[in-house]
Structures are given as structure tokens and as C-alpha cells.
Scaffold this active site. Sequence first.
Site, PDB file in Angstrom:
ATOM      1  CD  GLU A  71      -2.604   1.385   2.545  1.00 11.35           C
ATOM      2  OE1 GLU A  71      -2.799   2.532   3.003  1.00 11.35           O
ATOM      3  OE2 GLU A  71      -3.040   0.343   3.089  1.00 11.35           O
ATOM      4  NE  ARG A  75       0.820   9.016   4.860  1.00 14.12           N
ATOM      5  CZ  ARG A  75       0.734   8.404   6.039  1.00 14.12           C
ATOM      6  NH1 ARG A  75       1.620   8.652   6.970  1.00 14.12           N
ATOM      7  NH2 ARG A  75      -0.245   7.548   6.275  1.00 14.12           N
ATOM      8  CB  THR A  99      -3.028   8.362   2.487  1.00 12.20           C
ATOM      9  OG1 THR A  99      -2.333   7.407   3.287  1.00 12.20           O
ATOM     10  CG2 THR A  99      -3.344   9.576   3.352  1.00 12.20           C
ATOM     11  CE  LYS A 159      -5.915   1.984   6.367  1.00 12.25           C
ATOM     12  NZ  LYS A 159      -5.062   2.797   5.465  1.00 12.25           N
TER      13      LYS A 159
END
Length: 243
Positions: A71, A75, A99, A159
Site C-alpha cells: 500500500e 501522502r 491515503t 479498512k
Amino acid sequence: MRKYKSHKSVKNKKGEAVRQDLSLFQTAKNMSTVADKFEELGVIPVVVLNDVKDALPLAKALVEGGLPCAEVTFRTEAAEESIKQIHKAYPDMLIAAGTVLTTEQVDRAVAAGASIIVSPGFDPEIVDYCISKNIEVCPGIVTPSELAQAVKRGLTRVKFFPAEAAGGLAMIKAMCAAYTTVKIMPTGGISAKNIKEYLACDKIFCCGGSWMVKGDMIKAGEFDKIKEMTKEAVNLVKEIRSK
């Protein structure tokens, strides 16, 4: 992550509508293999890449360590190009864009090669956008109300973030007692010390963790160490699931 169903209620006037619906169902079935593979692997490395030059050495370490997945959090400015380079060099590697905060980032991540979109919270705009585009999505949830919104949209995998800070396994079990069709990917505070209790729960399909891909190790170029820690994580999952 969403698993789609065929819509048998669609009226068959000329046959065309039925064929389109079955085509969508087949596409969704193919998409669900991402979730299946994540479940097989058990743990997904959560990566923050500040420099594109680290993308390929990191991917190599993960693949050789036994985890052909990551993942990559969106960001940093390096995220998009890092995903693109990893996808080009390792086309079979499963890359989640994490994110993700806007639909524009969804488009950029998918264009770069991300297989699935992961968001830190439940953003209806992002979730609905991904569903409308047949993009697999795994939104973050932390409350029963957010989980209810996910279930309402047909999502079966979400999640739970930040896992440890938000109540950990006890909170997950409590929520899933009401929402029995959902499985969870806890992320945030997961480590080699506590992953056993999470993966032992049948409501968990995999865990997101960063202990084997810490930022200081990436910055220092300690990719051999990352490879070894990845192998240890893989063996740990095998040990847990063999019992």
C-alpha cells in the site's frame, strides 16, 4: 473492497441489458481477486516513499521477501511516480494506493497502476466514485455508522484505521457481530508483536503494517534488512495460520 452481484432484476427487453449486466458481473469477479490475494498474503506492507529512487529497490525487496504487494500512501509527492515505476517493473505486483483523499487522486493512482484504492476514512464521494468506475475500493471505517454506510453500498471488506488507537480487536469483533458479511483489514499500530491476535480472528482478512518497511530503513537504503524482515513477516503469517 466491493464484491458486486449480478442484477437479475434488470428487465430483458432485447437481450442487450442482460449481456451488459453479466459483463459487469464478470468484471467485478475479476476485480475481487485483489481482495482474495490480499487475504492469501495475510499482511500488506504500508509504505511511505519520499523519494522515487527508493521505489524499485523497495519493490524488489518485498517481492524477493515473499510479499508481492504494497500500500503506497498518496501522502507524498513521490507516490504517483513510485507506483508507476513499480507497476512497470513488477506488473504482477499488487499495488494499493493508500491515503487517497480526492477523486482526482483516485484517477491518478489508477492511471499509475494501482490495483485498489484505500482511504483512511469513509468518504462517500470517493467510495461512490470508485464504485461507479468499477474501481476496487477499501475505505477506512472506525465506527458502526461508517461500517453501516459501507454495507449499504455492498462493500464486504473495509479498512479499520487507526486500529489500535480505535479499540483494536475488541472493537472489530463488536462491530462485526452486527455486520456479519464484512471482513476487516486493521491498519495502524499493527506489528510483529500483536499481528497474531488479529489474524487469529475470522473477521480479519489481512493486516496492514509498516514495521518491515519503516521510513528510516528506506531512507538509509537498508533494503536487504527490509527483505529479511519481510521474510520474517511471511513466515509469521504461515505460523499463525497453520495452527
